[in-house]
Motif scaffolding. Structure first.
Motif, PDB file in Angstrom:
ATOM      1  N   MET A  81       0.843  -1.205   0.000  1.00  7.80           N
ATOM      2  CA  MET A  81       0.000   0.000   0.000  1.00  7.80           C
ATOM      3  C   MET A  81       0.872   1.247   0.000  1.00  7.80           C
ATOM      4  O   MET A  81       1.982   1.253   0.520  1.00  7.80           O
ATOM      5  N   ALA A  82       0.325   2.331  -0.581  1.00 11.03           N
ATOM      6  CA  ALA A  82       1.048   3.586  -0.604  1.00 11.03           C
ATOM      7  C   ALA A  82       1.087   4.186   0.788  1.00 11.03           C
ATOM      8  O   ALA A  82       0.131   4.120   1.541  1.00 11.03           O
ATOM      9  N   GLU A  83       2.216   4.774   1.123  1.00 14.36           N
ATOM     10  CA  GLU A  83       2.406   5.347   2.445  1.00 14.36           C
ATOM     11  C   GLU A  83       1.996   6.802   2.437  1.00 14.36           C
ATOM     12  O   GLU A  83       2.406   7.595   1.595  1.00 14.36           O
ATOM     13  N   SER A  84       1.183   7.191   3.398  1.00 12.85           N
ATOM     14  CA  SER A  84       0.763   8.583   3.525  1.00 12.85           C
ATOM     15  C   SER A  84       1.763   9.330   4.377  1.00 12.85           C
ATOM     16  O   SER A  84       2.096   8.909   5.474  1.00 12.85           O
ATOM     17  N   ALA A  85       2.276  10.465   3.845  1.00  7.67           N
ATOM     18  CA  ALA A  85       3.292  11.211   4.593  1.00  7.67           C
ATOM     19  C   ALA A  85       3.338  12.650   4.138  1.00  7.67           C
ATOM     20  O   ALA A  85       4.374  13.230   3.957  1.00  7.67           O
ATOM     21  N   GLY A  86       2.184  13.253   3.905  1.00 10.46           N
ATOM     22  CA  GLY A  86       2.186  14.602   3.369  1.00 10.46           C
ATOM     23  C   GLY A  86       1.287  15.529   4.154  1.00 10.46           C
ATOM     24  O   GLY A  86       1.011  15.323   5.322  1.00 10.46           O
ATOM     25  N   SER A  87       0.821  16.569   3.504  1.00 10.21           N
ATOM     26  CA  SER A  87      -0.013  17.586   4.124  1.00 10.21           C
ATOM     27  C   SER A  87      -1.324  17.694   3.383  1.00 10.21           C
ATOM     28  O   SER A  87      -1.388  17.501   2.175  1.00 10.21           O
ATOM     29  N   ALA A  88      -2.388  18.045   4.133  1.00 10.75           N
ATOM     30  CA  ALA A  88      -3.704  18.182   3.509  1.00 10.75           C
ATOM     31  C   ALA A  88      -3.731  19.321   2.498  1.00 10.75           C
ATOM     32  O   ALA A  88      -4.555  19.334   1.590  1.00 10.75           O
ATOM     33  N   THR A  89      -2.834  20.295   2.644  1.00  7.84           N
ATOM     34  CA  THR A  89      -2.837  21.445   1.738  1.00  7.84           C
ATOM     35  C   THR A  89      -1.855  21.287   0.586  1.00  7.84           C
ATOM     36  O   THR A  89      -1.910  22.043  -0.371  1.00  7.84           O
ATOM     37  N   HIS A  90      -0.964  20.322   0.673  1.00 11.37           N
ATOM     38  CA  HIS A  90       0.088  20.175  -0.328  1.00 11.37           C
ATOM     39  C   HIS A  90      -0.236  19.050  -1.305  1.00 11.37           C
ATOM     40  O   HIS A  90      -0.533  17.935  -0.902  1.00 11.37           O
ATOM     41  N   MET A  91      -0.146  19.360  -2.598  1.00 10.85           N
ATOM     42  CA  MET A  91      -0.340  18.341  -3.620  1.00 10.85           C
ATOM     43  C   MET A  91       0.979  17.651  -3.950  1.00 10.85           C
ATOM     44  O   MET A  91       1.040  16.436  -4.122  1.00 10.85           O
ATOM     45  N   ILE A  92       2.040  18.439  -4.052  1.00  9.90           N
ATOM     46  CA  ILE A  92       3.369  17.907  -4.391  1.00  9.90           C
ATOM     47  C   ILE A  92       4.398  18.522  -3.453  1.00  9.90           C
ATOM     48  O   ILE A  92       4.380  19.737  -3.210  1.00  9.90           O
ATOM     49  N   GLU A  93       5.275  17.684  -2.917  1.00  9.25           N
ATOM     50  CA  GLU A  93       6.371  18.168  -2.076  1.00  9.25           C
ATOM     51  C   GLU A  93       7.686  17.552  -2.537  1.00  9.25           C
ATOM     52  O   GLU A  93       7.766  16.335  -2.726  1.00  9.25           O
ATOM     53  N   ALA A  94       8.673  18.385  -2.716  1.00  4.60           N
ATOM     54  CA  ALA A  94      10.029  17.930  -3.007  1.00  4.60           C
ATOM     55  C   ALA A  94      10.939  18.476  -1.917  1.00  4.60           C
ATOM     56  O   ALA A  94      10.957  19.684  -1.663  1.00  4.60           O
ATOM     57  N   HIS A  95      11.649  17.584  -1.249  1.00  5.24           N
ATOM     58  CA  HIS A  95      12.509  17.979  -0.131  1.00  5.24           C
ATOM     59  C   HIS A  95      13.940  17.513  -0.395  1.00  5.24           C
ATOM     60  O   HIS A  95      14.198  16.310  -0.495  1.00  5.24           O
ATOM     61  N   GLY A  96      14.847  18.457  -0.551  1.00  7.86           N
ATOM     62  CA  GLY A  96      16.260  18.132  -0.706  1.00  7.86           C
ATOM     63  C   GLY A  96      16.556  17.208  -1.867  1.00  7.86           C
ATOM     64  O   GLY A  96      17.423  16.332  -1.770  1.00  7.86           O
ATOM     65  N   VAL A  97      15.858  17.411  -2.977  1.00  6.80           N
ATOM     66  CA  VAL A  97      15.968  16.485  -4.106  1.00  6.80           C
ATOM     67  C   VAL A  97      17.257  16.712  -4.887  1.00  6.80           C
ATOM     68  O   VAL A  97      17.568  17.837  -5.305  1.00  6.80           O
TER      69      VAL A  97
END
Length: 264
Positions: free
Chosen positions: A1-17
């Motif tokens: 299953m896909a892991e949920s790890a984001g924000s209700a307001t954010h569609m896309i997040e890139a961190h330190g990519v």
């Protein structure tokens, strides 16, 4: 299953990519968040990493470091980097929610416009064939292509083919759209018809990340403009700020060069 790890307001997040091709660093510690309903336009010189960045959002490119979260699903992180691949089910879940339109139209040459648009809902979403066809017809009408439903790609202009490609992506009812230089392969007189479709999507509230060299269009539709250079985001902000009073000299020189090319 896909892991949920984001924000209700954010569609896309890139961190330190970070992303490298061989010895060449293409993305260098990039952080970017796209909110739901937001239109983010990414600009910058060729080779700055714009296309590579948005291709990491749907797993077309794997990253070497960092984390990417799409619609609260962790797509890429330290685990996938160590494994060397993205879990197939996670990838499918993300791609169902992210439509993407490329520089080239990538239509199936042996299928009509209608058949191209209905393939995804019918074969991937499992929609009944009649319902998929009805959805495709409605989208072609929305693109002002109702009369071209039975036409094959080689019978369509470049602008018409790109509008079919947009309809095909929308037929999957994605929650966000990625556009990678969607007008760069078009003759100048055909660009406007594709940009009009994208303007309408923005007006409808579609979350979009758009890579483009069309600065006037960016100024009209963007909620936020992101400027990239040499694999980094060098500044970002509202279009009025970026286009009228950018903070970085590199942004100013890039915009001057674009304006000079348009004036030639």
């Amino acid at each position: 299953m896909a892991e949920s790890a984001g924000s209700a307001t954010h569609m896309i997040e890139a961190h330190g990519v970070c992303k490298s091709f061989g010895e060449t660093e293409v993305l260098k510690n990039v952080d970017l968040t796209v909110n739901r309903g937001e239109v983010v336009v990414v600009i910058g010189p060729s080779g700055s990493g714009k296309t590579t960045l948005i291709r990491t959002f749907n797993g077309l490119e794997t990253i070497n470091a960092g984390r990417i979260v799409v619609d609260d699903i962790t797509l890429q992180d330290a685990t996938t980097i160590k494994r060397g691949r993205i879990d197939r089910n996670v990838l499918k879940s993300v791609r169902l929610e992210l439509g993407m339109v490329f520089q080239r139209f990538n239509l199936f040459p042996t299928l009509t416009a209608l058949e191209n648009v209905m393939q995804g809902p019918y074969r991937v979403r499992g929609l009944p064939k009649q319902e998929a066809a009805a959805r495709a017809e409605a989208l072609l009408a929305r693109m002002n292509l109702a009369m071209k439903a039975s036409s094959y790609p080689h019978e369509l202009s470049g602008g018409q083919q790109q509008r079919v490609a947009i309809a095909r992506a929308l037929a999957m009812q994605p929650r966000a759209m990625l556009f990678d230089e969607a007008t760069s392969a078009l003759d100048p007189e055909l660009i406007g018809e594709v940009l009009d479709v994208m303007r309408n999507l923005a007006a409808d509230g579609m979350t979009m990340v758009i890579v483009t060299h069309e600065m006037a269009f960016a100024a009209q539709v963007a909620d936020r403009v992101v400027v990239m250079d040499a694999g980094r985001i060098i500044e970002q902000g509202p279009p009025d700020v970026i286009f009228k009073s950018p903070a970085q000299e590199r942004t100013r020189s890039f915009l001057r060069a674009v304006i000079d090319r348009k004036a030639e």
